[in-house]
Write an enzyme that holds these catalytic residues in place. Structure first.
Site, PDB file in Angstrom:
ATOM      1  N   ASP A 308       0.861  -1.210   0.049  1.00  0.00           N
ATOM      2  CA  ASP A 308      -0.015  -0.056  -0.039  1.00  0.00           C
ATOM      3  C   ASP A 308       0.880   1.116  -0.039  1.00  0.00           C
ATOM      4  O   ASP A 308       2.188   1.068   0.270  1.00  0.00           O
ATOM      5  CB  ASP A 308      -0.893   0.031   1.390  1.00  0.00           C
ATOM      6  CG  ASP A 308      -2.213   0.599   1.109  1.00  0.00           C
ATOM      7  OD1 ASP A 308      -2.046   1.803   0.177  1.00  0.00           O
ATOM      8  OD2 ASP A 308      -3.350   0.330   1.473  1.00  0.00           O
ATOM      9  N   GLU A 513     -10.516   6.563   5.093  1.00  0.00           N
ATOM     10  CA  GLU A 513      -9.563   5.880   6.011  1.00  0.00           C
ATOM     11  C   GLU A 513      -9.510   6.240   7.317  1.00  0.00           C
ATOM     12  O   GLU A 513     -10.788   6.231   7.943  1.00  0.00           O
ATOM     13  CB  GLU A 513      -8.222   6.112   5.228  1.00  0.00           C
ATOM     14  CG  GLU A 513      -8.020   5.430   3.991  1.00  0.00           C
ATOM     15  CD  GLU A 513      -6.726   5.091   3.239  1.00  0.00           C
ATOM     16  OE1 GLU A 513      -5.890   5.072   4.049  1.00  0.00           O
ATOM     17  OE2 GLU A 513      -6.724   5.078   1.916  1.00  0.00           O
TER      18      GLU A 513
END
Length: 630
Positions: A308, A513
């Site tokens: 990521d 997020e």
């Protein structure tokens, strides 16, 4: 048709490169050669510097054709909101990608660049793209054929901008709605998430019947390489805290969070992204047992594994505290391509040093590069490295917007219809004297789309092309019906006006997020105030725009009807299609709707299960046309 200077230069670069390599027969350039032969031939010619370049993915903002050429960069990423210019057109995007690609094609070996973007609910970084409902709404439909069509439409809109790689689908299993990424998950139930992996053949194409099993497959021209994410357990972190620790035994991990990865591999997924989270105290970005031994060796995954964004940096706390260790641990664990994304020189230098000093074996580098090249060859990137500008017209096409509108209709869940045994309010009459539309989300395309839209975190306001709920109401009611809009009417306003009924659209403001983690799960004010002021004065339907179930029980009795619309995207007409009876409500909850946050986490099958609305709940209505025919 006029040919731009950039297009002409791109064609010249490609022609010169073709002429140069024709002087020597190169097996890796010959599409008639077996895949294994092409990979082997190319790797035999590559230096360590070129191999490490292939493992490096950098941000568009720090990229140029010269950088790509100098460092043999293998991939570029547009993070959320990273665009060539404000309101960039499909042609702007494609020309930018081609500029970078020319840098790659002009290297010694001419290995094409792989450009990636987060196309998680449409090509959502791009102005005027079709924005589909987020996964939390699509799980409600339990319709894998629909999700496959959405995958195909998304692939076409991503390709319309010259990009061949999308970081989708997210196959997280959200076990706690306090998690800020819950809207990226299809369901708390792994079986629904497994169903929705049909998005993969939509994105990548159907795996041919004579194709090797469990092998990456990507069709060409109108398809993109996909990415199953985030491996593994990202939706099960303690207290729903993003990037936290998933505390669960091996059987629990296998039975809840792993199944959709098996389906994804079977359907030919090209890449897998690693989760920021940990499993029982071990950072996933360092987990050799799960990445190498289980994903690669046990499941036989043959695509490439990608980190990521800044995933290696965040192995340590604070991030980047010991980058040498982080690079060594991440690459050793089995990560093949690193989403650096900015300090690429440091990454390249660190990895080069680790290899030259025998801390990372050359066999590990070769495994990574072999996997990356495998995907690039399979998807036809060597034969067609440049953007196909003829696809630009597919961005935000009418056909795709109609598909998104259908998805909105099917994603709506009717939670209440009628107060205290009275006649159901829905479907609403299109012909009334005077109606009110209210709420912070009634005329706001940004709120309607949520996070991962135009920017990383999303924005309120008129951020892209679409139809708001208010606009949709005005377009579908009878021309004799007066539509009054007031975002937050007070009690005096309500007393002074006589409305037939009201539509109240409220909910969560855009988030993404960690910023979306919530221990309260309340909607943003003045949402609750608007509900009270309106629904205590007139018959009302409340349309909740949210990325997850939220606290609503104490306001439920004030409402005549309640609809969970999740984060529907740009096509607000899908909501009014069902509110006014053109279509019936069919959606069933794919997440448990709790009463209070004190109950969380609470999932279907738990012994303490006492929800406000259980998993699978959803009232139905009959479309007016069907009812009239009876």
């Amino acid at each position: 048709m006029m040919i731009s200077l950039k297009q002409l230069m791109a064609a010249v670069v490609l022609w010169l490169w073709t002429v140069a390599v024709e002087a020597e027969y190169l097996k890796y350039r010959d599409p008639k050669q077996p895949l294994k032969v092409r990979i082997g031939d190319l790797m035999s010619r590559m230096t360590l510097e070129e191999k490490i370049g292939q493992m490096t993915q950098i941000e568009r903002e720090v990229s140029s054709a010269d950088v790509v050429n100098k460092y043999f960069i293998g991939s570029i990423v547009s993070g959320g909101g990273s665009a060539p210019c404000p309101r960039a057109s499909a042609e702007d995007w494609a020309n930018m990608v081609n500029d970078f690609q020319n840098g790659a094609l002009s290297t010694r070996l001419g290995i094409p660049l792989l450009y990636g973007i987060d196309g998680v609910h449409g090509n959502n970084n791009v102005y005027n793209a079709t924005i589909f409902p987020h996964n939390v709404g699509l799980g409600v439909t339990r319709d894998p054929k629909l999700v496959k069509k959405i995958g195909a439409a998304t692939a076409l809109e991503v390709r319309a901008t010259g990009i061949p790689y999308s970081f989708a689908p997210c196959i997280a299993v959200c076990r706690d709605p306090r998690w800020g990424r819950c809207y990226e998950s299809y369901s708390e139930d792994h079986e629904i998430v497994q169903l929705m992996t049909e998005n993969i053949p939509g994105l990548q194409g159907d795996v041919p019947s004579n194709y090797p099993k469990n092998f990456p497959y990507v069709g060409q021209r109108t398809k993109v390489a996909g990415c199953a994410k985030h491996f593994v357990g990202d939706g099960g972190t303690k207290d729903g805290i993003n990037e936290n620790d998933t505390l669960i035994d091996w059987n629990g991990l296998l039975n809840i969070h792993m199944p959709a990865y098996l389906d994804s591999i079977r359907k030919g997924i090209a890449t897998v992204m690693i989760s920021f989270s940990s499993w029982n105290g071990v950072k996933m970005h360092t987990n050799y047992d799960l990445i190498t031994e289980y994903l690669k060796e046990t499941l036989k995954f043959k695509g490439f594994v990608i980190s990521d964004m800044r995933g290696l940096d965040r192995i340590t706390s604070p991030p980047h505290a010991n980058y040498t260790y982080s690079v060594q641990a991440g690459i050793h664990a089995g990560i093949d391509m690193v989403m650096v994304p900015d300090e690429y020189v440091e990454f390249i230098d660190e990895l080069t040093s680790l290899v030259k000093n025998n801390f990372i074996p050359m066999s590990r580098i070769n495994d990574a590069v072999r996997r990356i090249l495998r995907v690039k060859f399979i998807m036809g990137l060597f034969e067609n490295p440049l953007a196909d500008l003829s696809l630009a017209s597919h961005l935000g096409s009418k056909e795709h917007r109609e598909l998104a509108r259908e998805a909105v209709r099917k994603s709506l869940v009717l939670l209440k219809n009628g107060k205290n045994g009275t006649k159901p309010l829905l479907p609403l009459p299109a012909r009334s004297e005077r109606i009110l539309v209210a709420g912070s989300h009634a005329d706001d395309i940004g709120n309607q789309c949520g996070g991962w839209t135009i920017t990383w975190e999303g924005l309120s306001g008129n951020i892209t092309v679409g139809t708001t709920i208010l606009e949709a109401v005005k377009s579908c009611v009878d021309q004799e019906t007066e539509v009054v809009y007031d975002e937050n009417p007070d009690k005096e306003f309500m007393k002074a006006n006589n409305f037939s009924y009201a539509i109240v659209a409220v909910g969560e403001l855009p988030y993404v997020e960690t910023s979306g983690d919530s221990q309260t799960l309340t909607i943003d004010e003045p949402g609750y105030t608007t509900i009270s002021n309106v629904c205590e004065s007139v018959k009302c339907v409340v349309v909740l725009i949210s990325g997850r179930p939220i606290v609503i029980e104490s306001y439920l009795e004030k409402m005549d009807a309640l609809v969970a619309a999740w984060l529907p995207g740009t096509e607000g007409q899908g909501i009014t299609d069902v509110l006014f009876g053109g279509y019936g409500f069919t959606g069933k909850l794919a997440l448990t709707w709790f009463r209070t946050v004190d109950q969380l986490p609470m999932n279907v099958g738990d012994p303490h299960y006492d929800p406000l609305f259980p998993f699978g709940f959803g009232l139905s209505t009959i479309p007016r046309v069907v009812r009239a025919s009876h």
